[in-house]
Design an enzyme around this catalytic site. Structure first.
Site, PDB file in Angstrom:
ATOM      1  N   TYR B 434       0.858  -1.180   0.000  1.00 28.05           N
ATOM      2  CA  TYR B 434       0.000   0.000   0.000  1.00 28.05           C
ATOM      3  C   TYR B 434       0.891   1.226   0.000  1.00 28.05           C
ATOM      4  CZ  TYR B 434      -3.850  -3.007   1.420  1.00 28.05           C
ATOM      5  OH  TYR B 434      -4.802  -3.967   1.481  1.00 28.05           O
ATOM      6  N   HIS B 442      -6.392   1.700  -2.234  1.00 30.60           N
ATOM      7  CA  HIS B 442      -6.214   0.265  -2.431  1.00 30.60           C
ATOM      8  C   HIS B 442      -4.745  -0.037  -2.635  1.00 30.60           C
ATOM      9  CE1 HIS B 442     -10.416  -0.515  -2.636  1.00 30.60           C
ATOM     10  NE2 HIS B 442     -10.586   0.477  -3.498  1.00 30.60           N
ATOM     11  N   LYS B 485      -4.311  -4.727  -9.604  1.00 35.52           N
ATOM     12  CA  LYS B 485      -3.012  -4.632  -8.943  1.00 35.52           C
ATOM     13  C   LYS B 485      -1.932  -5.024  -9.940  1.00 35.52           C
ATOM     14  CE  LYS B 485      -5.182  -5.025  -4.716  1.00 35.52           C
ATOM     15  NZ  LYS B 485      -6.139  -3.974  -5.014  1.00 35.52           N
TER      16      LYS B 485
END
Lengths: 144, 528
Positions: B434, B442, B485
């Protein structure tokens, strides 16, 4: 630390997590089969989730047929689920999963020709438990 | 045929307009919730001001162009020299080693908040990440109207479930319709061909007749219409509207051939909508609530187009979906019963790597032995962590590539670079990175830890890293891209075996971490 202790500790923490984080009820830790009292390869947990966790696609079609109007609220009846607690760093093979399935009694709540399912609870050291459904064979897939 | 197809988007657009106005209300509703809970406490950046549970006292920066800044530096230096700030870490938190869970548990609520707010260490053992089980229980009992992240997730899941039921129902209807159409046999025999209508008057007659006969012929009739000239088709529709526009059945019939395309279109938006993906992305991450109402939106859009297609039940569908949703969102707030005080059962649980980082790198934690009640020394803790990282735990034969060392090397590497590193089991990876912390944004990166045995000693041993298949990498990468991601492969260079007595700092010095980013490249999407 003996391995049995280790396995039971994992099961205990999963049971704890189910009770307090996920509000399951009627939780039971089983080390012996409820049918013939033979020892299970791994301790299993049975419990009643607060809402229905799994719906077979065939059952879904049946539900839609019995509730044809969109205004109908489709009733949800949670059924008792079986949980297999394991730790993230364990190595599992298909054989060991099969032995767990073999030790389970057939699911009473479902249709008789359905395969058995177990909720795989994977514990991480930081207390995260990740739950996945696992079936004893091929099942009709659900739409995601 | 082209005529009829053109009319589909036109009508559905008209019906979409009211449904979008309906949609906006849940969106604003969802957004206003976190906002209303915001002013209650101090702003986030104030709560989470410290990136680690230690404070630093840096000297102010010196600008050669600004001579006053020199006095500022001197003043700060002298004042810190005369009255030095308290030794850091000011508060050493206490945790108890729990052999059952192979972790460290912290019971003091002050320490729990401190470790969570200063660097996002640990996880509440009954919460998703932030320890807020008590708050959730109190909200459930109606003590306050505060919302925790888990509630928002539950609400989103409920909305998504309703949307799925709606979608399943529509698919079932589409299947039934196709079945009916397929059951119809084309008129090929001489008798059937002769029975076909000759003129428009006949056709109208047959039309109303077949309608009363039921669905099986209905489909046939509609196909028949499509085969004929479109102008004729159009005039039939107009005639219908002129003469018998009051009967809803007639209307329904005329729009009947349009419905299959309609539903298939709506089904497609459900399946491939980026909104559905973003819901997946939301499931186990803290609330930003931006996409919160989107599945609900989706449901509404779908509901609207259904109402266009199947005219027998036009408006009730839309209402039927909206009403239970509203009920759901209000239900938890209205149930308020005075209950006995809830005991906070929740603990903060630190995994091995977090524990050792707090003890060894920051010195902000003391881990107590549950038997003797005395704190472990860092070197004892180091050995203990290495021992329990094996399954089952082993006392002897610790290797330089034991799971704890590999994972810790990566954890320490990213933590010291300023990333908030948290376990990534829920995304199928080892660590999540993070930028500032889970409450702000996120996770941006997902880290997979891989050992690398490129040292000559391992080469001579013939040691190979664990075999990973292409499928393995591909599935992990696809999961990460669904969750938006970026996948990072962190290779840890394993040093040759060392003596057991070596201090932790000396051991860790020998490890090197190399990172690689893996991205799926699509020629038509990555054009710029």
């Amino acid at each position: 630390m003996a391995e049995e202790d280790y396995v039971e500790h994992i099961a205990a923490s999963v049971l704890d997590n189910l009770r307090y984080q996920h509000d399951w009820t009627e939780l039971q830790l089983l080390t012996h089969s409820p049918v013939d009292n033979s020892p299970l390869p791994r301790p299993l947990i049975t419990g009643l989730p607060p809402r229905q966790l799994y719906l077979h696609p065939d059952d879904q079609i049946e539900m839609l047929k019995s509730h044809p109007h969109p205004e109908d609220r489709i009733p949800e009846t949670p059924v008792v689920e079986w949980v297999l607690p394991i730790h993230l760093s364990e190595k599992w093979s298909l054989r060991s999963f099969a032995s767990v399935f073999d030790s389970m009694p057939p699911q009473v709540s479902d249709a008789p020709d359905r395969v058995r399912r177990v909720l795989l609870a994977t514990v991480h050291n930081d207390s995260t438990v990740v739950y996945y459904f696992m079936h004893d064979g091929i099942v009709k897939p659900r739409q995601n | 045929m082209a005529d009829t197809l053109d009319s589909v988007p036109a009508t559905s657009n008209q019906h979409d307009v009211p449904s979008t106005t309906v949609k906006t209300t849940p969106t604003t509703h969802g957004k206003s919730k976190p906002r209303s809970s915001g002013p209650r406490g101090p702003p986030l950046h104030q709560i989470y001001a410290l990136p680690a549970p230690i404070r630093t006292f840096p000297l102010p920066s010196f600008y050669p162009s600004n001579p006053v800044s020199l006095f500022h530096v001197v003043y700060a230096w002298v004042s810190q020299f005369v009255s030095p700030p308290p030794a850091e870490p000011a508060a050493i938190h206490e945790g108890v080693w729990s052999p059952e869970t192979m972790s460290v548990q912290i019971k003091d609520p002050k320490s729990i908040r401190a470790l969570w707010e200063q660097g996002f260490f640990g996880k509440g053992n009954y919460s998703r990440s932030e320890p807020n089980w008590l708050k959730r229980e109190q909200a459930r009992k109606g003590k306050h109207s505060g919302h925790v992240a888990e509630d928002l997730t539950a609400q989103r899941r409920q909305e998504r479930k309703l949307m799925k039921w709606d979608r399943a129902r529509k698919e079932q209807e589409a299947i039934e319709r196709t079945r009916l159409q397929e059951a119809w046999v084309a008129p090929v025999g001489p008798k059937e061909l002769l029975a076909l209508p000759n003129s428009e008057e006949d056709r109208k007659l047959a039309y109303s007749n077949t309608f009363t006969n039921g669905g099986l012929l209905q489909g046939g009739e509609s196909l028949d219409l499509a085969v004929d000239a479109t102008e004729l088709n159009g005039s039939v529709l107009v005639a219908d509207e002129d003469t018998v526009s009051t009967t809803p059945q007639m209307n329904g019939h005329s729009s009947h051939p349009l419905t299959p395309t309609d539903t298939s279109k709506s089904r497609k938006t459900v399946r491939f909508s980026p909104k559905v993906e973003s819901t997946t992305f939301q499931l186990s991450d803290p609330p930003t609530s931006r996409a919160g109402a989107q599945p609900d939106e989706n449901g509404h859009v779908v509901g609207g187009s259904l109402a266009n297609g199947t005219s027998p039940l036009p408006q009730p569908t839309d209402l039927g979906i909206a009403a239970p949703l509203l009920e759901e969102s209000h239900a938890p707030e209205t149930t308020s019963e005075p209950e006995p005080v809830i005991v906070d059962r929740e603990l903060l649980q630190l995994c091995l790597e977090e524990t050792f980082y707090l003890v060894f790198a920051l010195g902000a934690l003391a881990v107590l032995d549950p038997v003797t009640g005395k704190p472990f020394t860092p070197s004892d803790l180091f050995t203990l962590c290495r021992q329990v990282s094996y399954v089952p735990p082993r006392k002897v034969d610790l290797q330089p590539d034991d799971p704890f060392l590999i994972n810790y090397a990566v954890y320490h590497h990213f933590r010291s670079l300023g990333w908030v590193t948290r376990p990534g089991i829920k995304f199928g990876v080892d660590w999540m990175l993070y930028n500032r912390g889970p409450v702000f944004s996120h996770a941006e990166f997902a880290v997979i830890v891989l050992p690398a045995y490129s040292d000559p000693w391992w080469k001579s041993e013939g040691r190979q890293p664990p075999r990973r298949s292409w499928h393995w990498l591909h599935t992990i990468n696809r999961v990460q891209s669904t969750a938006l991601k970026t996948l990072v492969l962190a290779y840890v260079e394993i040093p040759p075996p060392f003596e057991e007595q070596l201090a932790a700092a000396d051991v860790l010095q020998r490890y090197k971490v190399r990172e690689f980013i893996v991205k799926r490249w699509l020629s038509n999407r990555n054009r710029d």
